[in-house]
Scaffold this active site. Structure first.
Site, PDB file in Angstrom:
ATOM      1  N   VAL A 110      -6.702  11.298  29.901  1.00  0.00           N
ATOM      2  CA  VAL A 110      -5.697  12.354  29.733  1.00  0.00           C
ATOM      3  C   VAL A 110      -4.540  12.179  30.712  1.00  0.00           C
ATOM      4  O   VAL A 110      -3.369  12.223  30.326  1.00  0.00           O
ATOM      5  CB  VAL A 110      -6.349  13.749  29.901  1.00  0.00           C
ATOM      6  CG1 VAL A 110      -5.309  14.843  30.044  1.00  0.00           C
ATOM      7  CG2 VAL A 110      -7.232  14.043  28.704  1.00  0.00           C
TER       8      VAL A 110
ATOM      9  N   PHE B 115      -4.861  18.507  23.979  1.00  0.00           N
ATOM     10  CA  PHE B 115      -5.563  18.379  22.691  1.00  0.00           C
ATOM     11  C   PHE B 115      -5.558  16.953  22.147  1.00  0.00           C
ATOM     12  O   PHE B 115      -5.944  16.731  21.007  1.00  0.00           O
ATOM     13  CB  PHE B 115      -4.929  19.323  21.660  1.00  0.00           C
ATOM     14  CG  PHE B 115      -5.054  20.779  22.026  1.00  0.00           C
ATOM     15  CD1 PHE B 115      -6.195  21.494  21.683  1.00  0.00           C
ATOM     16  CD2 PHE B 115      -4.050  21.423  22.726  1.00  0.00           C
ATOM     17  CE1 PHE B 115      -6.317  22.833  22.027  1.00  0.00           C
ATOM     18  CE2 PHE B 115      -4.167  22.765  23.079  1.00  0.00           C
ATOM     19  CZ  PHE B 115      -5.303  23.472  22.729  1.00  0.00           C
TER      20      PHE B 115
ATOM     21  N   CYS C 287     -15.812  14.877  25.225  1.00  0.00           N
ATOM     22  CA  CYS C 287     -15.382  16.276  25.058  1.00  0.00           C
ATOM     23  C   CYS C 287     -16.343  17.148  24.251  1.00  0.00           C
ATOM     24  O   CYS C 287     -16.839  18.140  24.780  1.00  0.00           O
ATOM     25  CB  CYS C 287     -13.994  16.307  24.428  1.00  0.00           C
ATOM     26  SG  CYS C 287     -12.745  15.662  25.542  1.00  0.00           S
TER      27      CYS C 287
ATOM     28  N   LYS D  31     -19.874  18.113  25.780  1.00  0.00           N
ATOM     29  CA  LYS D  31     -19.790  18.887  27.027  1.00  0.00           C
ATOM     30  C   LYS D  31     -19.075  20.229  26.801  1.00  0.00           C
ATOM     31  O   LYS D  31     -19.445  21.233  27.393  1.00  0.00           O
ATOM     32  CB  LYS D  31     -19.124  18.046  28.119  1.00  0.00           C
ATOM     33  CG  LYS D  31     -17.696  18.372  28.449  1.00  0.00           C
ATOM     34  CD  LYS D  31     -17.187  17.615  29.640  1.00  0.00           C
ATOM     35  CE  LYS D  31     -15.690  17.356  29.556  1.00  0.00           C
ATOM     36  NZ  LYS D  31     -14.843  18.519  29.416  1.00  0.00           N
TER      37      LYS D  31
HETATM   38  P1  NAD Z   1     -11.529  10.701  33.102  1.00  0.00           P
HETATM   39  O1  NAD Z   1     -12.864  10.728  33.696  1.00  0.00           O
HETATM   40  O2  NAD Z   1     -11.120   9.573  32.205  1.00  0.00           O
HETATM   41  O3  NAD Z   1     -10.421  10.809  34.245  1.00  0.00           O
HETATM   42  C1  NAD Z   1     -10.498  11.663  35.342  1.00  0.00           C
HETATM   43  C2  NAD Z   1      -9.831  10.961  36.515  1.00  0.00           C
HETATM   44  O4  NAD Z   1      -9.735  11.873  37.614  1.00  0.00           O
HETATM   45  C3  NAD Z   1     -10.626   9.742  37.035  1.00  0.00           C
HETATM   46  O5  NAD Z   1      -9.800   8.581  37.015  1.00  0.00           O
HETATM   47  C4  NAD Z   1     -11.021  10.160  38.459  1.00  0.00           C
HETATM   48  O6  NAD Z   1     -11.065   9.070  39.361  1.00  0.00           O
HETATM   49  C5  NAD Z   1      -9.910  11.123  38.808  1.00  0.00           C
HETATM   50  N1  NAD Z   1     -10.225  12.013  39.921  1.00  0.00           N
HETATM   51  C6  NAD Z   1     -11.377  12.671  40.186  1.00  0.00           C
HETATM   52  N2  NAD Z   1     -11.289  13.366  41.338  1.00  0.00           N
HETATM   53  C7  NAD Z   1     -10.030  13.139  41.814  1.00  0.00           C
HETATM   54  C8  NAD Z   1      -9.337  13.573  42.960  1.00  0.00           C
HETATM   55  N3  NAD Z   1      -9.920  14.354  43.856  1.00  0.00           N
HETATM   56  N4  NAD Z   1      -8.070  13.153  43.137  1.00  0.00           N
HETATM   57  C9  NAD Z   1      -7.490  12.336  42.228  1.00  0.00           C
HETATM   58  N5  NAD Z   1      -8.099  11.890  41.131  1.00  0.00           N
HETATM   59  C10 NAD Z   1      -9.356  12.291  40.907  1.00  0.00           C
HETATM   60  O7  NAD Z   1     -11.379  12.081  32.325  1.00  0.00           O
HETATM   61  P2  NAD Z   1     -10.498  12.393  31.023  1.00  0.00           P
HETATM   62  O8  NAD Z   1     -11.214  11.934  29.808  1.00  0.00           O
HETATM   63  O9  NAD Z   1      -9.092  11.964  31.246  1.00  0.00           O
HETATM   64  O10 NAD Z   1     -10.575  13.986  31.025  1.00  0.00           O
HETATM   65  C11 NAD Z   1      -9.921  14.770  31.990  1.00  0.00           C
HETATM   66  C12 NAD Z   1      -9.975  16.217  31.563  1.00  0.00           C
HETATM   67  O11 NAD Z   1      -9.269  16.383  30.321  1.00  0.00           O
HETATM   68  C13 NAD Z   1     -11.388  16.751  31.295  1.00  0.00           C
HETATM   69  O12 NAD Z   1     -11.438  18.093  31.654  1.00  0.00           O
HETATM   70  C14 NAD Z   1     -11.527  16.611  29.788  1.00  0.00           C
HETATM   71  O13 NAD Z   1     -12.453  17.523  29.269  1.00  0.00           O
HETATM   72  C15 NAD Z   1     -10.131  16.924  29.334  1.00  0.00           C
HETATM   73  N6  NAD Z   1      -9.766  16.333  28.033  1.00  0.00           N
HETATM   74  C16 NAD Z   1     -10.169  15.060  27.729  1.00  0.00           C
HETATM   75  C17 NAD Z   1      -9.776  14.510  26.518  1.00  0.00           C
HETATM   76  C18 NAD Z   1     -10.212  13.120  26.131  1.00  0.00           C
HETATM   77  O14 NAD Z   1     -10.108  12.776  24.964  1.00  0.00           O
HETATM   78  N7  NAD Z   1     -10.681  12.292  27.055  1.00  0.00           N
HETATM   79  C19 NAD Z   1      -8.975  15.234  25.628  1.00  0.00           C
HETATM   80  C20 NAD Z   1      -8.558  16.506  25.996  1.00  0.00           C
HETATM   81  C21 NAD Z   1      -8.964  17.050  27.205  1.00  0.00           C
END
Ligand code: NAD
Length: 436
Positions: free
Chosen positions: A11, A150, A261, A264
């Site tokens: 994201v 989204f 997503c 969870k």
């Molecule tokens: P991800 O695990 O791919 O990325 C999260 C990133 O945050 C990681 O690179 C991690 O190293 C970093 N991080 C963690 N702690 C940190 C800190 N203290 N400082 C800086 N960086 C830090 O997760 P994602 O799939 O991108 O999802 C992120 C959020 O968006 C979640 O809440 C998820 O539910 C939501 N979301 C995901 C999607 C999807 O398709 N992946 C779609 C919509 C919403």
């Protein structure tokens, strides 16, 4: 506008890059040093169509950069988007520790007026908790808003650039105006920017994912009924989906939903409801159906091989939880492969993008193959778990020649059962009418 994006995963990286593409100056922050070094050396750590080119262009033109240093990135920005993970905790509730930690860091680093926009998927009330952190550590000039994301993996750039809607949860006029301005570039086709209370915004994200998960579990159970009564799920699906009130999307049966997503978020919503003494029983059922559906092809395989998979060799095509991504989080393939291995079978796998991720999970317990045909060599059967486009029109004669027995367990309904019969395959799929 100067923007910081904290969390550079699926994201954060897509959001930050797209904000830069629309002219903003964006710094993406992550604690994962390896990830940031990779990005700074011009490589993109995730597979997402179109992303690499966009990252390169915006870095080259000086609008996009990557760092592990949160302080300066936030200090120079007017808005910080929080896109860190909110994984499932041991009890099913969302683990918000990353969000709270980053909220505190951003609050302390902000200079002047600042907007914290929470993009991570967070349970109702999280924005209130972030506001408390801001009140404790802030300068009194930081607003907190909810801007749920989204996008879908596999079409994330396209989704971000042209969202069906943008949801802004805000109680501050100033913050709303800033967030509207940032997002205006993406809704030029007049798709709505919906401004609402942060609690409603938080819940909108969960409600959307929960509804989609329900549809998938519904159609999967309907497919199982189709088989039991001799109906064809594709006809039923088209018949239902042509009704404008229902629509055709998310009505494809398969081996269950996965990804980072749906599983969870369904759990988190069940948990949020339970905290308020509400039993969200329909979601519990969707989850249960999904867990069972992930095993359906293993049951078929056991039936086919007379209850004994010991020593049988399965070629598995597709590991990612869906096509056009390398993401294997909660993928049905994880459950299927573990069950096959537990039953004493051998597994040889191919996926166009997820082999590296798979290696980290399965180590040397399965064999990895760079092409789908190589994965077939000496296998007793083919099992398809992800509907990658390149699996749709394979060379069936070649499949037949490589397999010991012409058996296909198709967890994604890619092929026509009549064609499979004509080619003399034993073909198992989901919810199809038997070919006589
Ligand atoms: P991800 O695990 O791919 O990325 C999260 C990133 O945050 C990681 O690179 C991690 O190293 C970093 N991080 C963690 N702690 C940190 C800190 N203290 N400082 C800086 N960086 C830090 O997760 P994602 O799939 O991108 O999802 C992120 C959020 O968006 C979640 O809440 C998820 O539910 C939501 N979301 C995901 C999607 C999807 O398709 N992946 C779609 C919509 C919403």
């Amino acid at each position: 506008m100067n923007i910081a994006v904290v969390g550079t995963g699926y994201v954060g990286l897509v959001s930050g890059t797209c904000f830069a593409e629309s002219g903003n100056e964006v710094v993406c922050v992550d604690i994962n040093r390896e990830r940031i070094e990779m990005l700074n050396s011009g490589r993109v750590p995730i597979y997402e169509p179109g992303l690499e080119e966009l990252v390169r262009r915006n870095v080259k033109e000086g609008r996009l950069s990557f760092t592990t240093e949160l302080g300066p990135a936030v200090g120079n920005a007017m808005v910080s988007f929080l896109a860190v993970g909110t994984p499932m905790g041991p009890d099913g509730a969302a683990d918000l520790s990353q969000v709270f930690r980053v909220a505190e860091q951003v609050t302390k680093a902000a200079v002047g007026y600042h907007v914290i926009a929470v993009k991570s998927t967070v349970p109702v009330g999280t924005n209130d908790s972030v506001r408390e952190i801001v009140a404790q550590y802030g300068n009194g000039r930081t607003d907190v808003c909810s801007v749920p994301e989204f996008l879908k993996e596999g079409s994330a750039v396209e989704d971000f650039m042209r969202p069906d809607r943008v949801v802004i949860g805000s109680t501050s006029e100033q913050a709303t105006a800033i967030l509207r301005e940032i997002h205006a570039a993406f809704v030029r086709t007049d798709n709505p920017i919906l401004v609402m209370h942060p609690r409603s915004a938080e819940l909108t994200k969960y409600a959307s994912n929960a509804m989609l998960a329900l549809r998938i579990s519904f159609i999967n159970q309907m497919a199982n009924l189709c088989e039991a009564v001799g109906a064809e799920i594709n006809d039923v699906r088209r018949g239902m989906g042509s009704d404008k009130r229902i629509g055709p999307q998310f009505l494809f049966p398969g081996v269950g939903y996965g990804g980072s997503c749906f599983p969870k978020d369904v759990q988190a919503l069940i948990h949020s409801a339970a905290d308020r003494k509400l039993d969200f029983s329909i979601l519990r059922a969707a989850d249960e159906v999904n867990n069972e559906q992930k095993r359906i092809m293993v049951h078929r395989a056991k039936e086919h091989f007379n209850g004994n998979l010991k020593g049988k060799n399965f070629a598995v095509w597709g590991l990612a939880f869906k096509p056009r991504t390398d993401d294997m989080r909660e993928a049905p393939s994880l459950v299927v492969i573990e069950e096959l291995l537990a039953a004493g079978a051998k597994v040889q796998v191919h996926d166009p993008e997820a082999l590296e991720g798979a290696r980290k999970i399965f180590g040397d317990r399965v064999a990895y193959h760079a092409t789908n045909y190589e994965a077939l060599k000496g296998a007793d059967a083919l099992m398809i778990l992800t509907e990658w486009n390149q699996f749709r029109h394979p060379n069936f004669q070649r499949i037949k020649a490589e397999l010991k027995e012409p058996v296909i367990f198709d967890g994604r309904n890619l092929y026509d059962p009549s064609l499979m019969k004509a080619l003399e395959f034993k073909y198992y799929s989901i919810g199809r009418r038997p070919v006589l």
